[in-house]
Enzyme design. Structure first.
Site, short mmCIF file in Angstrom:
data_model
loop_
_atom_site.label_atom_id
_atom_site.label_comp_id
_atom_site.label_asym_id
_atom_site.label_seq_id
_atom_site.Cartn_x
_atom_site.Cartn_y
_atom_site.Cartn_z
CE1 TYR A 54 -3.94 2.20 0.55
CE2 TYR A 54 -2.65 3.20 2.32
CZ TYR A 54 -3.76 3.21 1.48
OH TYR A 54 -4.68 4.25 1.57
CE LYS A 78 -3.53 4.76 -2.11
NZ LYS A 78 -4.61 5.41 -2.86
CB VAL A 133 -13.38 5.18 13.15
CG1 VAL A 133 -14.71 5.80 13.51
CG2 VAL A 133 -12.24 6.16 13.46
CB SER A 134 -15.69 1.01 10.85
OG SER A 134 -14.45 0.59 10.37
CG PHE A 177 -12.33 1.22 18.45
CD1 PHE A 177 -11.80 -0.06 18.27
CD2 PHE A 177 -11.49 2.21 18.95
CE1 PHE A 177 -10.47 -0.34 18.57
CE2 PHE A 177 -10.16 1.94 19.27
CZ PHE A 177 -9.64 0.67 19.07
CD GLN A 237 -1.57 2.12 18.58
OE1 GLN A 237 -1.29 2.13 19.77
NE2 GLN A 237 -2.22 1.10 18.02
P1 NAD Z 1 -12.71 1.88 0.26
O1 NAD Z 1 -12.05 0.56 0.34
O2 NAD Z 1 -14.02 2.06 0.95
O3 NAD Z 1 -12.91 2.31 -1.27
C1 NAD Z 1 -12.07 1.93 -2.30
C2 NAD Z 1 -12.93 1.64 -3.53
O4 NAD Z 1 -12.08 1.30 -4.64
C3 NAD Z 1 -13.87 0.46 -3.32
O5 NAD Z 1 -15.15 0.77 -3.81
C4 NAD Z 1 -13.22 -0.67 -4.12
O6 NAD Z 1 -14.16 -1.64 -4.53
C5 NAD Z 1 -12.60 0.11 -5.24
N1 NAD Z 1 -11.45 -0.56 -5.88
C6 NAD Z 1 -10.37 -1.11 -5.28
N2 NAD Z 1 -9.50 -1.58 -6.19
C7 NAD Z 1 -10.05 -1.30 -7.41
C8 NAD Z 1 -9.64 -1.54 -8.74
N3 NAD Z 1 -8.49 -2.17 -9.01
N4 NAD Z 1 -10.45 -1.12 -9.75
C9 NAD Z 1 -11.62 -0.51 -9.48
N5 NAD Z 1 -12.07 -0.27 -8.24
C10 NAD Z 1 -11.29 -0.66 -7.21
O7 NAD Z 1 -11.65 2.94 0.78
P2 NAD Z 1 -11.79 4.52 1.03
O8 NAD Z 1 -11.54 4.76 2.44
O9 NAD Z 1 -13.04 5.03 0.41
O10 NAD Z 1 -10.51 5.04 0.20
C11 NAD Z 1 -10.63 5.65 -1.07
C12 NAD Z 1 -9.27 6.14 -1.50
O11 NAD Z 1 -8.78 7.09 -0.56
C13 NAD Z 1 -8.22 5.04 -1.60
O12 NAD Z 1 -7.40 5.28 -2.71
C14 NAD Z 1 -7.43 5.20 -0.33
O13 NAD Z 1 -6.11 4.75 -0.46
C15 NAD Z 1 -7.50 6.70 -0.11
N6 NAD Z 1 -7.31 7.05 1.31
C16 NAD Z 1 -8.29 6.80 2.23
C17 NAD Z 1 -8.08 7.12 3.56
C18 NAD Z 1 -9.14 6.92 4.61
O14 NAD Z 1 -8.87 7.18 5.78
N7 NAD Z 1 -10.35 6.51 4.30
C19 NAD Z 1 -6.85 7.67 3.97
C20 NAD Z 1 -5.87 7.86 3.01
C21 NAD Z 1 -6.11 7.57 1.68
N1 UDP Z 2 -6.34 -0.44 15.52
C1 UDP Z 2 -6.74 -0.96 16.74
N2 UDP Z 2 -7.82 -1.79 16.78
C2 UDP Z 2 -8.55 -2.09 15.68
C3 UDP Z 2 -8.15 -1.54 14.43
C4 UDP Z 2 -7.04 -0.73 14.39
O1 UDP Z 2 -6.11 -0.70 17.78
O2 UDP Z 2 -9.54 -2.84 15.81
C5 UDP Z 2 -5.18 0.47 15.49
C6 UDP Z 2 -4.14 0.14 14.42
O3 UDP Z 2 -3.20 -0.81 14.90
C7 UDP Z 2 -3.52 1.50 14.19
C8 UDP Z 2 -4.69 2.48 14.40
O4 UDP Z 2 -5.66 1.76 15.16
O5 UDP Z 2 -2.55 1.78 15.17
C9 UDP Z 2 -5.31 2.95 13.10
O6 UDP Z 2 -5.59 1.80 12.31
P1 UDP Z 2 -6.36 1.88 10.94
O7 UDP Z 2 -6.33 0.51 10.36
O8 UDP Z 2 -7.69 2.51 11.14
O9 UDP Z 2 -5.53 2.89 10.06
P2 UDP Z 2 -3.99 3.11 9.73
O10 UDP Z 2 -3.12 2.25 10.60
O11 UDP Z 2 -3.85 2.75 8.29
O12 UDP Z 2 -3.78 4.55 10.02
#
Ligand code: NAD
Ligand code: UDP
Length: 311
Positions: free
Chosen positions: A144, A148, A187-188, A190, A208
């Site tokens: 990932y 990215k 978040v989801s 918890f 963390q």
């Molecule tokens: P999500 O998993 O809910 O959404 C991702 C979507 O992309 C899904 O609908 C999935 O089916 C689709 N997808 C995945 N691979 C695909 C492919 N190869 N072709 C077509 N569709 C594909 O995640 P999200 O939280 O909505 O994230 C959306 C974007 O934002 C992602 O690129 C993610 O890396 C970026 N992002 C999200 C967060 C966050 O906190 N939610 C933080 C940083 C970056």
């Molecule tokens: N985390 C946790 N319990 C969970 C899911 C995640 O303690 O049920 C922790 C995880 O190890 C990380 C933080 O919460 O330290 C955020 O995790 P998340 O997967 O939401 O995002 P990211 O690590 O990609 O920021």
């Protein structure tokens, strides 16, 4: 009316972006392979004649007559992006190349959803855009993080070599309605555990930190970024600088849900960053953007959403 392509439009962030841009009078084409996204997230948009969704995987080329592209397709939760790490990398490299080729064919702007993960386990705190990051290239999060980072490189190289109009947004942890119940992010997880009065799983010691922004603030930031002058490519951080330990987040969710859940401690996954907080000076200056939604309000809305699913 602009014709806007949103990849990953059936996902958490994508579904909110589709809705907002549709409300603003645009014509939306959503592409999704439904790996982590769901038709439920966009079912309210389906009857709208200005909304269409196509099942398509962006690792395959796609051409359409569009005026703007938001590239969001990529699994974002560690459990999902680690499920098929090769595919995750391909989505960020081959998929992003395909979308950049479409932007070239259309001579249109493309915004890419990058991430705070490009900073890895940061040694600079808070993180601003000039920090190059501290990323393990061979760990379990690398598919990932490095994907990215490579996507950002591709964006910049298409910009320099092919004059493509690009926008890079580094999104920090975002939450809200339409996150999937089994998304696996903190978040989801918890909230679902609290609503079921199940144990709340803290990975590691819970000290963390993360900085959580509500979805509406992010959508506002993405649309503002797309509207900037062509000379501004980013990257720009979009996130909420209020920093929480994971333990504090758990306690807050227990309080807001009135749950009887207890905290339990589980092993910390590999390469889990110790701290994360955005420096958003650039977004404030260039986009005139800052987050508006308090954690308490955002979490209440998200809790209401999960409650409505009758878990
Ligand atoms: P999500 O998993 O809910 O959404 C991702 C979507 O992309 C899904 O609908 C999935 O089916 C689709 N997808 C995945 N691979 C695909 C492919 N190869 N072709 C077509 N569709 C594909 O995640 P999200 O939280 O909505 O994230 C959306 C974007 O934002 C992602 O690129 C993610 O890396 C970026 N992002 C999200 C967060 C966050 O906190 N939610 C933080 C940083 C970056
Ligand atoms: N985390 C946790 N319990 C969970 C899911 C995640 O303690 O049920 C922790 C995880 O190890 C990380 C933080 O919460 O330290 C955020 O995790 P998340 O997967 O939401 O995002 P990211 O690590 O990609 O920021």
């Amino acid at each position: 009316m602009k014709r806007i392509l949103i990849t990953g439009g059936a996902g958490f962030i994508g579904s909110h972006l589709c809705k907002k841009l549709l409300e603003q009078g645009n014509d939306i084409l959503c592409l999704d392979n439904y790996f982590t996204g769901s038709k439920d997230n966009i079912k309210d948009l389906m009857g709208n004649p200005h909304f269409e969704c196509v099942r398509h995987d962006i690792i395959n080329p796609y051409l359409a007559e569009v005026d703007e592209i938001y590239n969001l397709a990529c699994p974002a939760s560690p459990i999902h992006y680690q499920y098929n790490p090769i595919k995750t990398l391909q989505t960020s490299v081959i998929g992003v190349s395909n979308m950049l080729n479409l932007a070239k064919y259309r001579n249109c702007k493309i915004l890419h959803a990058s991430t705070s993960e490009v900073y890895g386990d940061p040694v600079t705190h808070p993180q601003n855009e000039s920090y190059w990051g501290n990323v393990n290239p061979i760990g379990i999060r690398s598919c990932y993080d490095e994907g990215k980072r490579c996507a950002e490189t591709l964006m910049m190289d298409y910009h320099r070599q092919e004059n493509i109009k690009i926008k890079i947004v580094r999104i920090f942890n975002t939450y809200g309605p339409n996150m999937s119940v089994n998304d696996g992010r903190v978040v989801s997880n918890f909230i679902v555990q609290a609503l079921k009065n199940e144990d709340i799983t803290i990975y590691g010691d819970g000290n963390q930190t993360r900085s959580f922004q509500y979805i509406d603030d992010l959508i506002d930031g993405l649309i503002k970024m797309m509207a900037t002058d062509d000379s501004f490519t980013g990257p720009v951080n979009i996130g909420n600088p209020r920093e929480f330990t994971i333990k504090q987040l758990a306690e807050m969710i227990i309080e807001l849900t009135g749950s009887k859940s207890k905290l339990v401690y589980r092993p910390l996954p590999g390469d889990d960053p110790r701290q994360r907080k955005p420096d958003i000076s650039l977004a404030r200056k260039i986009l005139d953007w800052s987050p508006k939604v308090d954690a308490e309000d955002g979490l209440k809305n998200t809790i209401e959403y999960f409650r409505s699913l009758n878990l």
